[in-house]
Design an enzyme around this catalytic site. Sequence first.
Site, short mmCIF file in Angstrom:
data_model
loop_
_atom_site.label_atom_id
_atom_site.label_comp_id
_atom_site.label_asym_id
_atom_site.label_seq_id
_atom_site.Cartn_x
_atom_site.Cartn_y
_atom_site.Cartn_z
N HIS A 153 -35.29 1.67 6.73
CA HIS A 153 -34.43 2.04 7.86
C HIS A 153 -35.27 2.41 9.08
CE1 HIS A 153 -30.98 3.94 9.94
NE2 HIS A 153 -31.86 4.86 10.29
N GLU A 154 -36.32 3.20 8.86
CA GLU A 154 -37.17 3.60 9.98
C GLU A 154 -37.92 2.39 10.56
OE1 GLU A 154 -36.82 6.40 11.37
OE2 GLU A 154 -35.58 7.23 9.77
N HIS A 157 -35.71 0.68 13.01
CA HIS A 157 -35.71 1.19 14.39
C HIS A 157 -36.85 0.58 15.20
CE1 HIS A 157 -32.47 4.07 14.25
NE2 HIS A 157 -32.98 4.70 13.20
N GLU A 205 -28.16 3.03 14.74
CA GLU A 205 -28.16 3.34 13.31
C GLU A 205 -27.65 2.17 12.48
OE1 GLU A 205 -29.56 5.88 11.80
OE2 GLU A 205 -30.21 6.39 13.82
#
Length: 284
Positions: A153-154, A157, A205
């Site tokens: 997930h990071e 970003h 997100e």
Amino acid sequence: MFQRLFDFFNRFSRNWRYGLISLVLALAIGFTNIQPSYGISWLELMIRGIQVVQLSNISNAQEVALGKEINQELLSSGQAKIYNRSRSITSYIDQIGQRLAKTSQRPDIPYTFQVVDDDSINAFATMGGYVYINTGLIKAADNEAELASVVGHEIGHIVGRHSVEQMKQRAISQGLLSAAGLDRSNAIQIGVELAVSRPNSRSDELEADRFGLDNMTKANYAPAGILGFMNKLLKKGGSGPSFLSTHPATSERIKVLQQKIDPATANSGNGLDNRAYKNRISSL
């Protein structure tokens, strides 16, 4: 006759010099009038010799260099205290991170994965491939697939260049963006603030979740890991972990992910061995 020719060339030379000076002044005025609400001007930046970052077309190399400076400031200021009591933990997190980085949508930049000595359940990233995972989050995960879902997930970003866009918006709101770009020292300060506060939007997100899930699948991690971790955190109740408080609309994100994951293949892949994971992080 020669005197007349001399006078002619002398007048021409003066006119040429005046014309050149007028052109330079006109260009300088034009540059300083571009986007007047964006802080100091092109001309002032040039005179003061300030290094600027042009965020609208920042290259991979420039993003990585800026991320490195933001990382250095995070570490030197103590806002990210690196865990150094176990080399095996640091190596393990880097191993997971590099595995995911290779199958991400931006494998062409170097990635740095660091463990932060903090018991809160949190993780964050800044531009240029820098990812930070708290020891509290590592301990909260039940297996490697759950941890990999957060790392993915990071990375998502970073893939979406969310920090770059957030920096641009923050600079505009603070009146720091000039026609030339953003003063590098201001860029570093904003980058640190964004890394610490993690003000990610709903769209950011959802996009990071989508990139992360795709990344997990390509790296052969079981997709069930991402749902298992997020549902576990929601069940903690109360104010909830800071990882969720800085990542809005978690229930909506879970619903979107459930629609993307086929229940028949959710457990297909690596990382679901809870016992093996607990043994691997036992030094924590």
